[in-house]
Scaffold this motif. Structure first.
Motif, PDB file in Angstrom:
ATOM      1  N   ASP A  40       0.828  -1.201   0.000  1.00 27.21           N
ATOM      2  CA  ASP A  40       0.000   0.000   0.000  1.00 27.21           C
ATOM      3  C   ASP A  40       0.866   1.257   0.000  1.00 27.21           C
ATOM      4  OD1 ASP A  40      -2.640   1.323   0.236  1.00 27.21           O
ATOM      5  OD2 ASP A  40      -1.890   1.931   2.201  1.00 27.21           O
ATOM      6  N   ASP A  41       1.935   1.241   0.800  1.00 25.87           N
ATOM      7  CA  ASP A  41       2.820   2.403   0.853  1.00 25.87           C
ATOM      8  C   ASP A  41       3.523   2.619  -0.488  1.00 25.87           C
ATOM      9  OD1 ASP A  41       4.315   4.487   2.490  1.00 25.87           O
ATOM     10  OD2 ASP A  41       5.983   3.255   1.770  1.00 25.87           O
ATOM     11  N   GLY A  42       3.988   1.510  -1.099  1.00 22.20           N
ATOM     12  CA  GLY A  42       4.656   1.636  -2.393  1.00 22.20           C
ATOM     13  C   GLY A  42       3.733   2.198  -3.460  1.00 22.20           C
ATOM     14  N   LEU A  43       2.496   1.691  -3.512  1.00 22.04           N
ATOM     15  CA  LEU A  43       1.548   2.192  -4.513  1.00 22.04           C
ATOM     16  C   LEU A  43       1.101   3.611  -4.212  1.00 22.04           C
ATOM     17  CD1 LEU A  43      -0.627  -1.001  -5.125  1.00 22.04           C
ATOM     18  CD2 LEU A  43       1.151  -0.035  -6.605  1.00 22.04           C
ATOM     19  N   ASP A  44       1.080   3.968  -2.933  1.00 22.19           N
ATOM     20  CA  ASP A  44       0.757   5.355  -2.578  1.00 22.19           C
ATOM     21  C   ASP A  44       1.811   6.300  -3.157  1.00 22.19           C
ATOM     22  OD1 ASP A  44      -0.499   7.554  -1.175  1.00 22.19           O
ATOM     23  OD2 ASP A  44       1.144   7.429   0.263  1.00 22.19           O
ATOM     24  N   LYS A  45       3.080   5.901  -3.025  1.00 18.94           N
ATOM     25  CA  LYS A  45       4.152   6.737  -3.589  1.00 18.94           C
ATOM     26  C   LYS A  45       4.065   6.777  -5.115  1.00 18.94           C
ATOM     27  CE  LYS A  45       6.225   7.618   0.354  1.00 18.94           C
ATOM     28  NZ  LYS A  45       5.323   6.839   1.254  1.00 18.94           N
ATOM     29  N   VAL A  46       3.677   5.665  -5.724  1.00 17.82           N
ATOM     30  CA  VAL A  46       3.501   5.646  -7.182  1.00 17.82           C
ATOM     31  C   VAL A  46       2.381   6.592  -7.582  1.00 17.82           C
ATOM     32  CG1 VAL A  46       2.802   4.219  -9.152  1.00 17.82           C
ATOM     33  CG2 VAL A  46       4.410   3.315  -7.475  1.00 17.82           C
ATOM     34  N   GLY A  47       1.281   6.562  -6.822  1.00 18.40           N
ATOM     35  CA  GLY A  47       0.167   7.465  -7.116  1.00 18.40           C
ATOM     36  C   GLY A  47       0.571   8.922  -7.022  1.00 18.40           C
ATOM     37  N   GLN A  48       1.360   9.259  -6.000  1.00 14.42           N
ATOM     38  CA  GLN A  48       1.830  10.640  -5.871  1.00 14.42           C
ATOM     39  C   GLN A  48       2.702  11.034  -7.068  1.00 14.42           C
ATOM     40  OE1 GLN A  48       3.745  11.219  -2.056  1.00 14.42           O
ATOM     41  NE2 GLN A  48       2.111  10.149  -0.960  1.00 14.42           N
ATOM     42  N   ALA A  49       3.554  10.093  -7.495  1.00 19.63           N
ATOM     43  CA  ALA A  49       4.416  10.379  -8.650  1.00 19.63           C
ATOM     44  C   ALA A  49       3.582  10.575  -9.910  1.00 19.63           C
ATOM     45  CB  ALA A  49       5.410   9.230  -8.839  1.00 19.63           C
ATOM     46  N   LEU A  50       2.521   9.780 -10.069  1.00 18.82           N
ATOM     47  CA  LEU A  50       1.672   9.905 -11.259  1.00 18.82           C
ATOM     48  C   LEU A  50       0.915  11.239 -11.266  1.00 18.82           C
ATOM     49  CD1 LEU A  50       0.248   6.287 -11.620  1.00 18.82           C
ATOM     50  CD2 LEU A  50       1.901   7.432 -13.110  1.00 18.82           C
ATOM     51  N   HIS A  51       0.515  11.688 -10.117  1.00 23.25           N
ATOM     52  CA  HIS A  51      -0.147  12.998 -10.047  1.00 23.25           C
ATOM     53  C   HIS A  51       0.820  14.103 -10.478  1.00 23.25           C
ATOM     54  CE1 HIS A  51      -4.146  12.218  -8.464  1.00 23.25           C
ATOM     55  NE2 HIS A  51      -3.641  11.331  -7.618  1.00 23.25           N
ATOM     56  N   ARG A  52       2.073  13.944 -10.091  1.00 24.07           N
ATOM     57  CA  ARG A  52       3.072  14.933 -10.527  1.00 24.07           C
ATOM     58  C   ARG A  52       3.284  14.833 -12.036  1.00 24.07           C
ATOM     59  NH1 ARG A  52       4.791  19.821 -10.653  1.00 24.07           N
ATOM     60  NH2 ARG A  52       7.000  20.011 -11.227  1.00 24.07           N
TER      61      ARG A  52
ATOM     62  N   GLY B 149       8.885  -0.184  -7.854  1.00 23.53           N
ATOM     63  CA  GLY B 149       8.517  -1.525  -8.320  1.00 23.53           C
ATOM     64  C   GLY B 149       9.381  -2.605  -7.716  1.00 23.53           C
ATOM     65  N   ASN B 150      10.548  -2.234  -7.215  1.00 26.63           N
ATOM     66  CA  ASN B 150      11.462  -3.194  -6.574  1.00 26.63           C
ATOM     67  C   ASN B 150      11.367  -3.161  -5.053  1.00 26.63           C
ATOM     68  OD1 ASN B 150      12.406  -3.994  -9.073  1.00 26.63           O
ATOM     69  ND2 ASN B 150      14.207  -2.683  -9.032  1.00 26.63           N
ATOM     70  N   THR B 151      10.236  -2.699  -4.527  1.00 26.46           N
ATOM     71  CA  THR B 151      10.033  -2.659  -3.077  1.00 26.46           C
ATOM     72  C   THR B 151      10.184  -4.052  -2.475  1.00 26.46           C
ATOM     73  OG1 THR B 151       8.522  -0.786  -3.292  1.00 26.46           O
ATOM     74  CG2 THR B 151       8.407  -2.042  -1.244  1.00 26.46           C
ATOM     75  N   LYS B 152      10.840  -4.109  -1.309  1.00 24.86           N
ATOM     76  CA  LYS B 152      11.105  -5.408  -0.670  1.00 24.86           C
ATOM     77  C   LYS B 152      10.528  -5.445   0.739  1.00 24.86           C
ATOM     78  CE  LYS B 152      15.253  -7.172  -1.238  1.00 24.86           C
ATOM     79  NZ  LYS B 152      16.726  -7.301  -1.217  1.00 24.86           N
ATOM     80  N   VAL B 153      10.181  -6.646   1.160  1.00 26.33           N
ATOM     81  CA  VAL B 153       9.883  -6.952   2.562  1.00 26.33           C
ATOM     82  C   VAL B 153      10.909  -7.992   2.990  1.00 26.33           C
ATOM     83  CG1 VAL B 153       8.274  -8.045   4.151  1.00 26.33           C
ATOM     84  CG2 VAL B 153       7.427  -6.408   2.488  1.00 26.33           C
TER      85      VAL B 153
END
Length: 305
Positions: free
Chosen positions: A77-89, A125-129
């Motif tokens: 969720d955090d990774g996609l949230d950051k992607v969403g912010q980048a897409l808005h920019r 896209g390379n986010t890790k756990v």
């Protein structure tokens, strides 16, 4: 039947030994807080205790699994949230680039920012756990994007090949007996579409810089909106799974309390009852000693004194 002195003495000693044994058991219960200290004392309690401990261990394992599930879902969720912010920019930059008053220098600055955003999205896209890549399907040891990746695992753009086994499969974790939940998000399709849009945008800016022909920014704006909606949809699915995990956490917490109480009722001693029984047994033992001293007849030695 003739009752002899030796018979009375033997019975007294046997009863005293039994009394000592009972007091020892009660004292051990008070010291340990448990009804039994070895299975032979009460096999039924011992067998029930084994069953309760197995149930408790299973519940605790599922609770640990839920911790791992939360790590995956929160990170996704955090990774996609950051992607969403980048897409808005990116959307704002597309609108800005579509302005006819922009100079070549302005468009060059936009192109440079777009390039950095593209790299940032690839990194997301390379986010890790831990040591696992969460957007790579079941290929969790392979990053979703690798510019140096080799075929057949990676395509020409450096992304995992969607046709490769495992890339589009779900990662499931068991959260209760026979119940599994998907913890990953199929990120290949999402990030491929975003990267394709970013490449088209860069190409449009580059062509406009070289030829002066304005790019189709309206179409690119539509693509940006579609990608934003795709990311929001993926996040809503993650949110639904997070709600389910929360309900399962409450359920497992209740099961933990229930099993712990059952195990306590089965094994733990009631101190008030145990202390009362010990005092009672001690009184019985003292009475036995007093009676035994009268049963044993004086010997010849006692008369010689």
């Amino acid at each position: 039947m003739r009752v002899t002195q030796s018979m009375l003495s033997s019975n007294m000693l046997r009863n005293l030994s039994s009394s000592y044994s009972k007091m020892g058991v009660l004292q051990e219960q008070i010291n340990t807080g448990k009804k039994i200290s070895r299975p032979s004392q009460d096999p039924v309690i011992a067998m029930k205790g084994i069953g309760y401990r197995s149930d408790l261990n299973r519940v605790e394992q599922f609770e640990r699994n839920l911790g791992e599930v939360n790590n995956w879902l929160d990170s996704s969720d955090d990774g996609l949230d950051k992607v969403g912010q980048a897409l808005h920019r990116v959307r704002d930059l597309i609108i800005d680039a579509n302005n006819d008053t922009k100079t070549a220098e302005d468009r060059d600055k936009i192109a440079k920012e777009i390039d950095q955003i593209k790299l940032q999205i690839r990194d997301l896209g390379n986010t890790k756990v831990g040591d696992k890549f969460i957007f790579s399907g079941t290929k969790t040891l392979s990053p979703m994007y690798d510019p140096n990746g080799t075929a057949p695992l990676y395509d020409a753009n450096g992304f995992l090949d969607t046709n490769y086994p495992g890339v589009n499969e779900n990662v499931n974790i068991e959260i209760n007996a026979g119940v599994e939940i998907t913890v990953n998000t199929n990120g290949i399709g999402i990030f491929n579409e975003i990267d394709d849009m970013m490449v088209q945008l860069q190409s449009a800016l580059e062509d406009e810089k070289n030829t002066g022909v304005k790019g189709n920014y309206d179409a690119l704006l539509g693509l940006a909106d579609e990608n934003i909606d795709t990311v929001l949809t993926a996040r809503s699915e993650i949110g639904a799974r997070q709600n389910r995990v929360e309900m399962m956490e409450n359920r497992l917490s209740s099961q933990n309390l229930i099993v712990t109480k059952q195990m306590s009722d089965n094994e733990d001693v009631e101190y008030e009852e145990a202390i009362t029984n010990l005092i009672t047994q001690e009184s019985i033992h003292r009475a036995g000693l007093a009676i035994g001293s009268r049963i044993i007849q004086p010997s010849l030695v006692d008369f010689l004194r």
